[in-house]
Structure formats: structure tokens, C-alpha cells
Write a protein that holds these residues in place. Sequence first.
Motif, PDB file in Angstrom:
ATOM      1  N   ILE A   4       0.845  -1.202   0.000  1.00 18.26           N
ATOM      2  CA  ILE A   4       0.000   0.000   0.000  1.00 18.26           C
ATOM      3  C   ILE A   4       0.878   1.249   0.000  1.00 18.26           C
ATOM      4  N   ILE A   5       1.925   1.237   0.812  1.00 17.79           N
ATOM      5  CA  ILE A   5       2.844   2.385   0.851  1.00 17.79           C
ATOM      6  C   ILE A   5       3.539   2.546  -0.487  1.00 17.79           C
ATOM      7  N   VAL A   6       4.033   1.450  -1.056  1.00 22.76           N
ATOM      8  CA  VAL A   6       4.712   1.509  -2.356  1.00 22.76           C
ATOM      9  C   VAL A   6       3.786   2.098  -3.411  1.00 22.76           C
ATOM     10  N   ILE A   7       2.583   1.577  -3.513  1.00 18.54           N
ATOM     11  CA  ILE A   7       1.626   2.038  -4.530  1.00 18.54           C
ATOM     12  C   ILE A   7       1.250   3.498  -4.295  1.00 18.54           C
ATOM     13  N   PHE A   8       1.034   3.874  -3.035  1.00 19.83           N
ATOM     14  CA  PHE A   8       0.693   5.259  -2.718  1.00 19.83           C
ATOM     15  C   PHE A   8       1.797   6.213  -3.157  1.00 19.83           C
ATOM     16  N   VAL A   9       3.047   5.881  -2.845  1.00 25.31           N
ATOM     17  CA  VAL A   9       4.178   6.733  -3.219  1.00 25.31           C
ATOM     18  C   VAL A   9       4.273   6.853  -4.736  1.00 25.31           C
ATOM     19  N   VAL A  10       4.175   5.738  -5.442  1.00 26.33           N
ATOM     20  CA  VAL A  10       4.282   5.759  -6.905  1.00 26.33           C
ATOM     21  C   VAL A  10       3.155   6.588  -7.510  1.00 26.33           C
ATOM     22  N   LEU A  11       1.923   6.369  -7.066  1.00 25.53           N
ATOM     23  CA  LEU A  11       0.790   7.107  -7.630  1.00 25.53           C
ATOM     24  C   LEU A  11       0.866   8.600  -7.330  1.00 25.53           C
ATOM     25  N   LEU A  12       1.201   8.955  -6.098  1.00 26.56           N
ATOM     26  CA  LEU A  12       1.309  10.364  -5.726  1.00 26.56           C
ATOM     27  C   LEU A  12       2.440  11.042  -6.509  1.00 26.56           C
ATOM     28  N   ASP A  13       3.570  10.383  -6.603  1.00 21.63           N
ATOM     29  CA  ASP A  13       4.711  10.913  -7.340  1.00 21.63           C
ATOM     30  C   ASP A  13       4.363  11.104  -8.812  1.00 21.63           C
ATOM     31  N   GLN A  14       3.796  10.098  -9.431  1.00 19.93           N
ATOM     32  CA  GLN A  14       3.483  10.186 -10.859  1.00 19.93           C
ATOM     33  C   GLN A  14       2.376  11.203 -11.137  1.00 19.93           C
ATOM     34  N   ALA A  15       1.406  11.309 -10.243  1.00 21.38           N
ATOM     35  CA  ALA A  15       0.344  12.310 -10.424  1.00 21.38           C
ATOM     36  C   ALA A  15       0.916  13.718 -10.348  1.00 21.38           C
ATOM     37  N   ALA A  16       1.804  13.963  -9.396  1.00 26.20           N
ATOM     38  CA  ALA A  16       2.416  15.289  -9.259  1.00 26.20           C
ATOM     39  C   ALA A  16       3.269  15.612 -10.480  1.00 26.20           C
ATOM     40  N   LYS A  17       4.047  14.655 -10.942  1.00 28.17           N
ATOM     41  CA  LYS A  17       4.891  14.871 -12.124  1.00 28.17           C
ATOM     42  C   LYS A  17       4.041  15.104 -13.372  1.00 28.17           C
ATOM     43  N   LEU A  18       2.952  14.376 -13.488  1.00 27.26           N
ATOM     44  CA  LEU A  18       2.046  14.555 -14.630  1.00 27.26           C
ATOM     45  C   LEU A  18       1.449  15.959 -14.621  1.00 27.26           C
ATOM     46  N   TRP A  19       1.052  16.424 -13.438  1.00 28.92           N
ATOM     47  CA  TRP A  19       0.498  17.774 -13.329  1.00 28.92           C
ATOM     48  C   TRP A  19       1.537  18.802 -13.785  1.00 28.92           C
ATOM     49  N   VAL A  20       2.769  18.637 -13.321  1.00 32.52           N
ATOM     50  CA  VAL A  20       3.841  19.576 -13.686  1.00 32.52           C
ATOM     51  C   VAL A  20       4.062  19.558 -15.195  1.00 32.52           C
ATOM     52  N   ARG A  21       4.154  18.381 -15.784  1.00 31.85           N
ATOM     53  CA  ARG A  21       4.412  18.289 -17.228  1.00 31.85           C
ATOM     54  C   ARG A  21       3.293  18.902 -18.058  1.00 31.85           C
ATOM     55  N   PHE A  22       2.051  18.824 -17.579  1.00 31.94           N
ATOM     56  CA  PHE A  22       0.914  19.366 -18.334  1.00 31.94           C
ATOM     57  C   PHE A  22       0.641  20.841 -18.067  1.00 31.94           C
ATOM     58  N   HIS A  23       1.060  21.343 -16.909  1.00 29.45           N
ATOM     59  CA  HIS A  23       0.708  22.709 -16.536  1.00 29.45           C
ATOM     60  C   HIS A  23       1.868  23.702 -16.488  1.00 29.45           C
TER      61      HIS A  23
END
Length: 152
Positions: A4-23
Amino acid sequence: MFYIIVIFVVLLDQAAKLWVRFHMEVGQSIPMWEGFQLTYFRNSGAMGSSFEGYGRLFIIPAILVVIWAIYYLHKGMLNGIMLKGGVALFVGGAIGNAIDRSFFGWVTDFLDFGRGISNLADHAITLGVLFIFIHHLIICPLKRKKARSCTS
């Protein structure tokens, strides 16, 4: 809880990076508060932009860390919440940055505290290492003193 911790970190990290790349545009900064801003940077190296241009080479150690962690977890060798949590944070961060390196050849960095630019995966790795050190340098010695044994 490890996964759960691994998945949470990966999803949060990738979501933040995706936001940065798009905005944001590369090099753009958005002031947040005193001493902190978001700055979009493409890091093709390692932490602190060392080994610039060789970022893809760090995919292999990330894969090895993940394999090691899962092996030790399933063998019951990651004992204690601090150690398991630390390794899970480290693995989640390693996967998050490996995803970027695999797809783009660089890592999306955006957290700018004025001493270099990083991302959530970097901070998960750092926090994971801190938890692992706390386990080995504080918790284990206390357990050894109390019960004369601490295997991990």
C-alpha cells in the motif's frame, strides 16, 4: 501495508509529475511561499544532476532494489514497522523515478527549496533511508539490549 505504501508513493509521485508536465513549461517557476517554489526541471542524471545524461543507467539499480526488497519481505526478513515502512518508501521512490527514466530518459523534478530541485520520489527515498537508519541505529540496539537479539 508494505505494498500500500509503495503504490501510494508511486501514484502520488506520478500524479504530481504529470500535473507539472501538463501545466508548466520547462524552466518555469511558480512561487508558493517564502523559500519554496515549483520549478519544472528535467533531470537526465541522478540526484543533484550528477551523472547528467546517464539517467537510464539508474533503472537497473532501481529494479535490483525492488527485487531485493520483495525477496526480503517474503522471507520475513523485514521486521518492524519502521524497517518495512522505510523500505516501502525507498522502493516506491525508486519505482517512481524509474518510470520517468524508462519513458522519457529523464526525471521530472519540481520541488525547489532553493538548494536544488527534487521530486516526491526523491523525498520518499530520503525518508525511507532515514527510517531504515532509525531502525538499525536506534530500534535494533534497544531491542538487543532488552532481548539480546535483533536479526534485521
